[in-house]
Structures are given as C-alpha cells and as structure tokens.
Motif scaffolding. Sequence first.
Motif, PDB file in Angstrom:
ATOM      1  N   SER A  73     -11.592 -13.166  18.268  1.00 39.19           N
ATOM      2  CA  SER A  73     -10.881 -12.163  19.059  1.00 39.19           C
ATOM      3  C   SER A  73      -9.936 -11.321  18.208  1.00 39.19           C
ATOM      4  O   SER A  73      -9.347 -10.371  18.697  1.00 39.19           O
ATOM      5  CB  SER A  73     -10.098 -12.835  20.199  1.00 39.19           C
ATOM      6  N   ASN A  74      -9.801 -11.665  16.924  1.00 40.18           N
ATOM      7  CA  ASN A  74      -8.916 -10.924  16.022  1.00 40.18           C
ATOM      8  C   ASN A  74      -9.554  -9.580  15.677  1.00 40.18           C
ATOM      9  O   ASN A  74     -10.480  -9.515  14.873  1.00 40.18           O
ATOM     10  CB  ASN A  74      -8.661 -11.738  14.751  1.00 40.18           C
ATOM     11  N   LEU A  75      -9.052  -8.511  16.267  1.00 40.62           N
ATOM     12  CA  LEU A  75      -9.601  -7.177  16.030  1.00 40.62           C
ATOM     13  C   LEU A  75      -8.783  -6.379  15.017  1.00 40.62           C
ATOM     14  O   LEU A  75      -9.108  -5.235  14.725  1.00 40.62           O
ATOM     15  CB  LEU A  75      -9.706  -6.413  17.352  1.00 40.62           C
ATOM     16  N   ILE A  76      -7.721  -6.987  14.489  1.00 39.95           N
ATOM     17  CA  ILE A  76      -6.942  -6.335  13.441  1.00 39.95           C
ATOM     18  C   ILE A  76      -7.831  -6.283  12.199  1.00 39.95           C
ATOM     19  O   ILE A  76      -8.454  -7.287  11.844  1.00 39.95           O
ATOM     20  CB  ILE A  76      -5.650  -7.123  13.144  1.00 39.95           C
ATOM     21  N   PRO A  77      -7.949  -5.121  11.547  1.00 37.14           N
ATOM     22  CA  PRO A  77      -8.824  -5.041  10.364  1.00 37.14           C
ATOM     23  C   PRO A  77      -8.509  -6.146   9.355  1.00 37.14           C
ATOM     24  O   PRO A  77      -7.352  -6.332   8.967  1.00 37.14           O
ATOM     25  CB  PRO A  77      -8.512  -3.657   9.791  1.00 37.14           C
ATOM     26  N   HIS A  78      -9.543  -6.903   9.007  1.00 37.81           N
ATOM     27  CA  HIS A  78      -9.393  -7.992   8.051  1.00 37.81           C
ATOM     28  C   HIS A  78     -10.748  -8.320   7.432  1.00 37.81           C
ATOM     29  O   HIS A  78     -11.770  -7.790   7.830  1.00 37.81           O
ATOM     30  CB  HIS A  78      -8.787  -9.233   8.713  1.00 37.81           C
ATOM     31  N   HIS A  79     -10.722  -9.202   6.487  1.00 39.27           N
ATOM     32  CA  HIS A  79     -11.919  -9.596   5.754  1.00 39.27           C
ATOM     33  C   HIS A  79     -12.104 -11.101   5.944  1.00 39.27           C
ATOM     34  O   HIS A  79     -11.311 -11.735   6.633  1.00 39.27           O
ATOM     35  CB  HIS A  79     -11.758  -9.229   4.278  1.00 39.27           C
ATOM     36  N   HIS A  80     -13.153 -11.652   5.349  1.00 35.12           N
ATOM     37  CA  HIS A  80     -13.413 -13.086   5.497  1.00 35.12           C
ATOM     38  C   HIS A  80     -13.756 -13.718   4.159  1.00 35.12           C
ATOM     39  O   HIS A  80     -14.387 -13.085   3.313  1.00 35.12           O
ATOM     40  CB  HIS A  80     -14.591 -13.337   6.453  1.00 35.12           C
ATOM     41  N   THR A  81     -13.343 -14.967   4.006  1.00 35.02           N
ATOM     42  CA  THR A  81     -13.862 -15.805   2.934  1.00 35.02           C
ATOM     43  C   THR A  81     -14.785 -16.802   3.617  1.00 35.02           C
ATOM     44  O   THR A  81     -14.435 -17.382   4.651  1.00 35.02           O
ATOM     45  CB  THR A  81     -12.742 -16.544   2.165  1.00 35.02           C
ATOM     46  N   ILE A  82     -15.989 -16.974   3.055  1.00 37.56           N
ATOM     47  CA  ILE A  82     -17.005 -17.816   3.670  1.00 37.56           C
ATOM     48  C   ILE A  82     -17.507 -18.812   2.639  1.00 37.56           C
ATOM     49  O   ILE A  82     -17.981 -18.430   1.566  1.00 37.56           O
ATOM     50  CB  ILE A  82     -18.171 -16.962   4.202  1.00 37.56           C
ATOM     51  N   CYS A  83     -17.399 -20.097   2.973  1.00 44.06           N
ATOM     52  CA  CYS A  83     -17.829 -21.148   2.060  1.00 44.06           C
ATOM     53  C   CYS A  83     -19.344 -21.313   2.142  1.00 44.06           C
ATOM     54  O   CYS A  83     -19.905 -21.473   3.234  1.00 44.06           O
ATOM     55  CB  CYS A  83     -17.133 -22.463   2.391  1.00 44.06           C
ATOM     56  N   LEU A  84     -19.983 -21.263   1.001  1.00 48.77           N
ATOM     57  CA  LEU A  84     -21.431 -21.418   0.929  1.00 48.77           C
ATOM     58  C   LEU A  84     -21.874 -22.858   1.136  1.00 48.77           C
ATOM     59  O   LEU A  84     -23.050 -23.116   1.423  1.00 48.77           O
ATOM     60  CB  LEU A  84     -21.949 -20.908  -0.419  1.00 48.77           C
ATOM     61  N   GLU A  85     -20.945 -23.797   1.013  1.00 46.95           N
ATOM     62  CA  GLU A  85     -21.278 -25.219   1.192  1.00 46.95           C
ATOM     63  C   GLU A  85     -21.162 -25.631   2.658  1.00 46.95           C
ATOM     64  O   GLU A  85     -22.125 -26.098   3.252  1.00 46.95           O
ATOM     65  CB  GLU A  85     -20.363 -26.097   0.334  1.00 46.95           C
ATOM     66  N   CYS A  86     -19.981 -25.475   3.227  1.00 45.45           N
ATOM     67  CA  CYS A  86     -19.742 -25.966   4.589  1.00 45.45           C
ATOM     68  C   CYS A  86     -19.789 -24.871   5.654  1.00 45.45           C
ATOM     69  O   CYS A  86     -19.802 -25.168   6.847  1.00 45.45           O
ATOM     70  CB  CYS A  86     -18.405 -26.699   4.664  1.00 45.45           C
ATOM     71  N   GLY A  87     -19.793 -23.600   5.231  1.00 46.57           N
ATOM     72  CA  GLY A  87     -19.871 -22.485   6.176  1.00 46.57           C
ATOM     73  C   GLY A  87     -18.548 -22.108   6.813  1.00 46.57           C
ATOM     74  O   GLY A  87     -18.505 -21.245   7.690  1.00 46.57           O
ATOM     75  N   GLU A  88     -17.448 -22.731   6.374  1.00 46.83           N
ATOM     76  CA  GLU A  88     -16.144 -22.417   6.943  1.00 46.83           C
ATOM     77  C   GLU A  88     -15.791 -20.951   6.687  1.00 46.83           C
ATOM     78  O   GLU A  88     -16.001 -20.427   5.596  1.00 46.83           O
ATOM     79  CB  GLU A  88     -15.058 -23.311   6.347  1.00 46.83           C
ATOM     80  N   ILE A  89     -15.249 -20.314   7.698  1.00 44.00           N
ATOM     81  CA  ILE A  89     -14.829 -18.912   7.616  1.00 44.00           C
ATOM     82  C   ILE A  89     -13.323 -18.861   7.769  1.00 44.00           C
ATOM     83  O   ILE A  89     -12.761 -19.456   8.692  1.00 44.00           O
ATOM     84  CB  ILE A  89     -15.451 -18.063   8.737  1.00 44.00           C
ATOM     85  N   GLN A  90     -12.670 -18.149   6.879  1.00 41.19           N
ATOM     86  CA  GLN A  90     -11.229 -17.932   6.972  1.00 41.19           C
ATOM     87  C   GLN A  90     -10.970 -16.432   6.974  1.00 41.19           C
ATOM     88  O   GLN A  90     -11.644 -15.678   6.267  1.00 41.19           O
ATOM     89  CB  GLN A  90     -10.500 -18.559   5.775  1.00 41.19           C
ATOM     90  N   ASP A  91     -10.011 -16.004   7.772  1.00 40.87           N
ATOM     91  CA  ASP A  91      -9.604 -14.597   7.747  1.00 40.87           C
ATOM     92  C   ASP A  91      -8.830 -14.336   6.463  1.00 40.87           C
ATOM     93  O   ASP A  91      -8.068 -15.187   6.001  1.00 40.87           O
ATOM     94  CB  ASP A  91      -8.711 -14.269   8.942  1.00 40.87           C
ATOM     95  N   TYR A  92      -9.057 -13.171   5.899  1.00 40.82           N
ATOM     96  CA  TYR A  92      -8.335 -12.749   4.702  1.00 40.82           C
ATOM     97  C   TYR A  92      -7.843 -11.335   4.970  1.00 40.82           C
ATOM     98  O   TYR A  92      -8.642 -10.411   5.125  1.00 40.82           O
ATOM     99  CB  TYR A  92      -9.250 -12.784   3.477  1.00 40.82           C
TER     100      TYR A  92
END
Length: 131
Positions: A73-92
Amino acid sequence: MKHSDIKYTNQRIEILDFLREFDGHPTVDDVYEGVRQKLTRISKATVYNNLKFLAEKGLIKEVNVKGVSRFESNLIPHHHTICLECGEIQDYESEKLSEYAMSIAKEIDDFKIESADTNFYGICKKCMEME
C-alpha cells in the motif's frame, strides 16, 4: 479513499486495511489468509481479482518477484531490494535515486513517464550469514 469512481465493497476495504497493517509485501495467499480472518466466506479468486483491480486503479502497488505477485500500500515513490535467495523484499527510499531515474526517463521520446522505480537484486544479510 479519494477515487470516487471506485465502489468500495466490504472485500476491498478489508484488503486495503490488511495491506496498510501488513509489514512487508504479501502474496495473494498472505492477503487471502489475512482477510479471511474477518471475511470467512471470501474466496481466493475474489481476493486476487480485487488486488488486481486495486493495483490497476493505483490504490496499491504490485511488485513481481520470481514470477510471484506481491502487493503493498506504500505509494510514496521508492525502490526495492530483493534477495535472490529467500525472495525477501525491502523498501529502499532514496530521493536522489528517484530524481535521477526521472531525469533519465525524460530522455525517452514519445513516451510520458509518470513514475520510475528500481529493483536491486542481491543477497540479504540474513542469507549471507547462513552461507
């Protein structure tokens, strides 16, 4: 809820509430399990269709990782870091990166850019520690 052309059904309201309260980027299954706590008769198809609808209307954002749709639901412009191992997504969040991406986007002719976001793929700290 600012879109007056959208009918806010009970299902849509519960889905939006769940996404606002969820810490992360849930899958359709996550949203279904969460919303089903309050709306016991809701189907997974209803959740899926409403998530797609809400994303198309710009009320939520869909992020695709390894072929799996995740929502936020976060519509504020942001980017993501995505782990290729576990698939975890973090907002950046980086205003500088957002401005830079939009400045590059302006170089694209015959296309009106409305937003730009970047995904960074790598290995998260938790997975690095497990190696």
